[in-house]
Design an enzyme around this catalytic site. Structure first.
Site, PDB file in Angstrom:
ATOM      1  N   CYS A  11      -2.781   2.291  74.879  1.00  0.00           N
ATOM      2  CA  CYS A  11      -3.085   1.574  76.117  1.00  0.00           C
ATOM      3  C   CYS A  11      -2.417   1.994  77.429  1.00  0.00           C
ATOM      4  O   CYS A  11      -1.371   2.609  77.454  1.00  0.00           O
ATOM      5  CB  CYS A  11      -2.815   0.092  75.931  1.00  0.00           C
ATOM      6  SG  CYS A  11      -3.388  -0.536  74.371  1.00  0.00           S
ATOM      7  N   GLY A  38      -6.395   5.441  76.834  1.00  0.00           N
ATOM      8  CA  GLY A  38      -7.177   4.601  75.936  1.00  0.00           C
ATOM      9  C   GLY A  38      -8.635   4.686  76.283  1.00  0.00           C
ATOM     10  O   GLY A  38      -9.014   4.441  77.423  1.00  0.00           O
ATOM     11  N   ASN A 112       0.890  -2.765  76.843  1.00  0.00           N
ATOM     12  CA  ASN A 112       1.047  -1.419  76.289  1.00  0.00           C
ATOM     13  C   ASN A 112       2.349  -1.397  75.495  1.00  0.00           C
ATOM     14  O   ASN A 112       3.401  -1.687  76.055  1.00  0.00           O
ATOM     15  CB  ASN A 112       1.102  -0.390  77.425  1.00  0.00           C
ATOM     16  CG  ASN A 112       1.398   1.027  76.946  1.00  0.00           C
ATOM     17  OD1 ASN A 112       1.917   1.839  77.703  1.00  0.00           O
ATOM     18  ND2 ASN A 112       1.091   1.354  75.702  1.00  0.00           N
ATOM     19  N   GLY A 113       2.237  -1.081  74.222  1.00  0.00           N
ATOM     20  CA  GLY A 113       3.435  -1.039  73.383  1.00  0.00           C
ATOM     21  C   GLY A 113       3.156  -1.665  72.045  1.00  0.00           C
ATOM     22  O   GLY A 113       1.999  -1.795  71.632  1.00  0.00           O
ATOM     23  N   CYS A 246      10.135   6.630  76.074  1.00  0.00           N
ATOM     24  CA  CYS A 246       9.551   7.481  75.030  1.00  0.00           C
ATOM     25  C   CYS A 246       9.439   8.916  75.542  1.00  0.00           C
ATOM     26  O   CYS A 246       8.746   9.187  76.518  1.00  0.00           O
ATOM     27  CB  CYS A 246       8.175   6.933  74.693  1.00  0.00           C
ATOM     28  SG  CYS A 246       7.137   8.074  73.782  1.00  0.00           S
ATOM     29  N   TYR A 252       3.403  14.735  75.999  1.00  0.00           N
ATOM     30  CA  TYR A 252       1.966  14.734  75.757  1.00  0.00           C
ATOM     31  C   TYR A 252       1.181  13.632  76.465  1.00  0.00           C
ATOM     32  O   TYR A 252       0.158  13.907  77.080  1.00  0.00           O
ATOM     33  CB  TYR A 252       1.690  14.647  74.248  1.00  0.00           C
ATOM     34  CG  TYR A 252       0.257  14.323  73.916  1.00  0.00           C
ATOM     35  CD1 TYR A 252      -0.733  15.295  74.017  1.00  0.00           C
ATOM     36  CD2 TYR A 252      -0.123  13.033  73.549  1.00  0.00           C
ATOM     37  CE1 TYR A 252      -2.068  14.981  73.741  1.00  0.00           C
ATOM     38  CE2 TYR A 252      -1.447  12.724  73.271  1.00  0.00           C
ATOM     39  CZ  TYR A 252      -2.409  13.699  73.363  1.00  0.00           C
ATOM     40  OH  TYR A 252      -3.713  13.403  73.101  1.00  0.00           O
ATOM     41  N   SER A 293      -3.472  19.529  77.540  1.00  0.00           N
ATOM     42  CA  SER A 293      -2.056  19.164  77.477  1.00  0.00           C
ATOM     43  C   SER A 293      -1.145  20.358  77.238  1.00  0.00           C
ATOM     44  O   SER A 293       0.035  20.309  77.583  1.00  0.00           O
ATOM     45  CB  SER A 293      -1.845  18.092  76.404  1.00  0.00           C
ATOM     46  OG  SER A 293      -2.426  18.511  75.185  1.00  0.00           O
ATOM     47  N   ASP A 355       0.708  24.939  72.240  1.00  0.00           N
ATOM     48  CA  ASP A 355       0.221  23.555  72.201  1.00  0.00           C
ATOM     49  C   ASP A 355       1.434  22.647  72.373  1.00  0.00           C
ATOM     50  O   ASP A 355       2.569  23.039  72.078  1.00  0.00           O
ATOM     51  CB  ASP A 355      -0.511  23.254  70.889  1.00  0.00           C
ATOM     52  CG  ASP A 355      -1.429  22.026  71.017  1.00  0.00           C
ATOM     53  OD1 ASP A 355      -1.483  21.417  72.115  1.00  0.00           O
ATOM     54  OD2 ASP A 355      -2.096  21.688  70.021  1.00  0.00           O
ATOM     55  N   ASP A 356       1.179  21.439  72.866  1.00  0.00           N
ATOM     56  CA  ASP A 356       2.306  20.544  73.165  1.00  0.00           C
ATOM     57  C   ASP A 356       2.927  19.942  71.907  1.00  0.00           C
ATOM     58  O   ASP A 356       4.111  19.624  71.895  1.00  0.00           O
ATOM     59  CB  ASP A 356       1.839  19.413  74.092  1.00  0.00           C
ATOM     60  CG  ASP A 356       0.693  18.646  73.475  1.00  0.00           C
ATOM     61  OD1 ASP A 356      -0.451  19.099  73.619  1.00  0.00           O
ATOM     62  OD2 ASP A 356       0.945  17.625  72.805  1.00  0.00           O
ATOM     63  N   CYS A 392       5.923   6.474  64.556  1.00  0.00           N
ATOM     64  CA  CYS A 392       6.336   5.663  65.706  1.00  0.00           C
ATOM     65  C   CYS A 392       5.986   4.207  65.459  1.00  0.00           C
ATOM     66  O   CYS A 392       4.897   3.899  64.985  1.00  0.00           O
ATOM     67  CB  CYS A 392       5.627   6.151  66.970  1.00  0.00           C
ATOM     68  SG  CYS A 392       6.018   5.140  68.414  1.00  0.00           S
ATOM     69  N   CYS A 446      10.610   9.938  66.883  1.00  0.00           N
ATOM     70  CA  CYS A 446       9.613  10.737  66.155  1.00  0.00           C
ATOM     71  C   CYS A 446      10.174  12.102  65.751  1.00  0.00           C
ATOM     72  O   CYS A 446       9.659  12.732  64.840  1.00  0.00           O
ATOM     73  CB  CYS A 446       8.322  10.875  66.960  1.00  0.00           C
ATOM     74  SG  CYS A 446       8.530  11.487  68.640  1.00  0.00           S
TER      75      CYS A 446
HETATM   76  P1  AMP Z   1      -2.837  17.380  64.844  1.00  0.00           P
HETATM   77  O1  AMP Z   1      -4.183  18.013  64.870  1.00  0.00           O
HETATM   78  O2  AMP Z   1      -2.791  16.157  63.956  1.00  0.00           O
HETATM   79  O3  AMP Z   1      -1.724  18.312  64.539  1.00  0.00           O
HETATM   80  O4  AMP Z   1      -2.564  16.799  66.306  1.00  0.00           O
HETATM   81  C1  AMP Z   1      -1.964  17.570  67.285  1.00  0.00           C
HETATM   82  C2  AMP Z   1      -2.835  17.664  68.484  1.00  0.00           C
HETATM   83  O5  AMP Z   1      -3.212  16.366  68.969  1.00  0.00           O
HETATM   84  C3  AMP Z   1      -2.136  18.371  69.614  1.00  0.00           C
HETATM   85  O6  AMP Z   1      -3.047  19.285  70.146  1.00  0.00           O
HETATM   86  C4  AMP Z   1      -1.787  17.293  70.617  1.00  0.00           C
HETATM   87  O7  AMP Z   1      -2.092  17.702  71.938  1.00  0.00           O
HETATM   88  C5  AMP Z   1      -2.632  16.116  70.232  1.00  0.00           C
HETATM   89  N1  AMP Z   1      -1.839  14.896  70.049  1.00  0.00           N
HETATM   90  C6  AMP Z   1      -0.546  14.747  69.793  1.00  0.00           C
HETATM   91  N2  AMP Z   1      -0.200  13.455  69.672  1.00  0.00           N
HETATM   92  C7  AMP Z   1      -1.336  12.754  69.855  1.00  0.00           C
HETATM   93  C8  AMP Z   1      -1.670  11.360  69.859  1.00  0.00           C
HETATM   94  N3  AMP Z   1      -0.740  10.431  69.632  1.00  0.00           N
HETATM   95  N4  AMP Z   1      -2.959  11.004  70.103  1.00  0.00           N
HETATM   96  C9  AMP Z   1      -3.907  11.937  70.287  1.00  0.00           C
HETATM   97  N5  AMP Z   1      -3.669  13.261  70.283  1.00  0.00           N
HETATM   98  C10 AMP Z   1      -2.401  13.681  70.070  1.00  0.00           C
END
Ligand code: AMP
Length: 471
Positions: A11, A38, A112-113, A246, A252, A293, A355-356, A392, A446
């Site tokens: 959110c 969201g 939010n939370g 956080c 991200y 991101s 990637d982030d 989390c 995390c």
């Molecule tokens: P995964 O495919 O499960 O490894 O998710 C990692 C990817 O999802 C990365 O490219 C992030 O940019 C993105 N990501 C990380 N955390 C979240 C989140 N809480 N919600 C949606 N996307 C996320």
């Protein structure tokens, strides 16, 4: 970045008090700026001094509100909310703002939370005779506020000591608008002043920018603020417990054009990328960011390493979470619905792909396969955050521990699993260096498992178990 089958953040909120302005329309635009927080439901509550009207529905902000709807939402103060669902709760009832009636009137609220004492609160409220229909923690907060005597600000100050967890909340009665934040300040919340008169508050400063507000400051941990047309009235409702914003917002969640604690998010991510290059340099021809991101960190990596940055993947911006899942044949092909590579740029090149974050590893696996198909000679994944090892409990619906690909696996094992030639993460120390603040200035649970706020007493213990790593 791939939000399609990923953990979900819960959110974004916005609220404004500006008599004489079209507050619903301002909220509508501000919610557009928070849409990344969201995409499942959206809602607005507005007060004209005598009545509070709420409209909410499933869908994107632009789907939920059309011109007639906005025109009918007239008043002096408004609040809005966008929501991500957790799996299986894609129901209208969960859309916010939630509204609670009482003898004193109505309280509409956006949250939010995540409260970690929701079960205890629910029992206390039921024992005290309250009618608590829905089960969400946001409804519980609204129920607590609605039971209070005196002003809404008084009710908030009485309620806050009873709340445990992460909460950035905006609440609206017929005559008052109040914003409040948990004593650790886990989720962001910033105050803005409208130069033509009026005040507002938002999860992120990009929403304040959107409505032309001047960013004043963050709502302080443990603070409750009455937002009036002419100013704010602040009370320290609970003593600050040591700020723990956080850190994943910086990595991200937050939009890169927002500021968190006065720090520009884009700059922080760029610095994380530079730090990542210092820690994990590799010989390559191009640095590629996974849009959107991963982009600032990829630019940072390129700058620090001297390897040219290239846009090698195009992202389809119209594929949202509600997009229909691919059929089995497409899934087997590992098609990423959001990304399309540029073979003329990638072909025969050694790539650093930034990637982030990696959560379950799904995105990485698909991305690597896609880039190989497009002709990449080598793929070196570089992740601008440390390995995510712990779930989390404070507002991000992360995977369970057993689903987190980094839990119980070395970077080499994750590289093998995802098909990358190499894979490396930013260190925790490197992350702090990039942010220019010490580790204890953030919630980093995390990454560390060090949870600053007590966890739910009924937390599923399985969340802490890691399945043995296949050899
Ligand atoms: P995964 O495919 O499960 O490894 O998710 C990692 C990817 O999802 C990365 O490219 C992030 O940019 C993105 N990501 C990380 N955390 C979240 C989140 N809480 N919600 C949606 N996307 C996320």
């Amino acid at each position: 970045m791939n939000r399609a089958d990923e953990p979900r953040e819960a959110c974004g909120v916005f609220a404004v008090n500006a008599p004489g302005r079209d507050v619903s329309r301002m909220t509508f635009f501000a919610l557009h700026a928070l849409q990344h927080r969201g995409q499942e439901s959206a809602g607005i509550a507005v007060s004209d001094g005598e009545r509070v009207t709420v409209q909410r529905d499933l869908g994107l902000v632009g789907d939920v509100f059309d011109e007639p709807a906005l025109r009918s939402l007239t008043g002096d103060a408004a609040l809005g909310h966008v929501r991500y669902s957790t799996t299986g709760s894609n129901h209208w009832e969960n859309a916010q703002p939630v509204a609670q009636m009482s003898e004193q009137g109505i309280v509409a609220l956006g949250h939010n939370g995540n409260l970690t004492n929701a079960d205890e609160l629910r029992h206390q409220l039921i024992e005290a005779g309250a009618e608590v229909r829905a089960s969400s923690d946001s409804v519980l907060i609204a129920a607590l506020l609605a039971r209070g005597e005196g002003s809404l600000l008084d009710s908030v100050c009485r309620a806050m000591p009873r709340l445990v967890g992460a909460y950035s909340v905006v609440a609206l009665s017929e005559t008052e608008l109040v914003a409040f934040r948990d004593p650790h300040g886990v989720r962001p919340l910033a105050l803005g002043r409208l130069p033509e008169g009026g005040w507002c508050v938002a999860s992120e400063t990009c929403a304040l920018d959107q409505v032309g507000a001047v960013v004043e400051r963050e709502v302080r941990p443990g603070e409750a603020v009455r937002i009036c047309a002419t100013g704010t009235e602040s009370r320290q409702a609970v003593p600050p417990a040591g700020a723990k914003p956080c850190v994943f917002e910086n990595i991200y969640f937050a939009r890169p054009d927002s500021q968190l604690n006065g720090q520009a998010v884009w700059e922080s991510r760029h610095a994380m990328g530079m730090q990542l290059a210092d820690e994990h340099l590799v010989a390559a021809d191009l640095v590629v960011g996974l849009p959107d991101s991963g982009t600032p960190a990829a630019i940072g990596y390129a700058r620090a390493s001297g390897i040219p940055y290239a846009e090698a993947v195009v992202r389809n911006r119209y594929v949202g979470r509600s997009f229909i899942q691919p059929d089995q044949a497409l899934r087997q092909q590992g098609v990423l619905l959001k990304f399309n590579p540029l073979p003329s740029i990638i072909g025969g090149r050694r790539l650093v792909v930034v990637d982030d974050s990696i959560v379950r590893g799904t995105t990485t696996r698909k991305t690597v396969a896609m880039l190989r198909d497009a002709g990449a000679a080598e793929i070196h994944m570089r992740v601008s955050s440390p390995p995510i090892l712990w779930p989390c409990f404070y507002g991000i619906d992360m995977a369970e521990r057993s689903e987190l690909v980094a839990a119980g696996r070395t970077p080499e094992q994750v590289a093998e699993l995802t098909g990358a030639d190499s894979l490396a993460y930013l260190s925790l120390a490197g992350l702090q260096r990039a942010l220019g603040r010490p580790g204890d200035a953030f919630c980093r649970a995390c990454f560390t498992g060090d949870y600053p706020i007590p966890l739910p007493s009924v937390a599923d213990k399985r969340r802490f178990e890691v399945q043995p790593t296949p050899a």
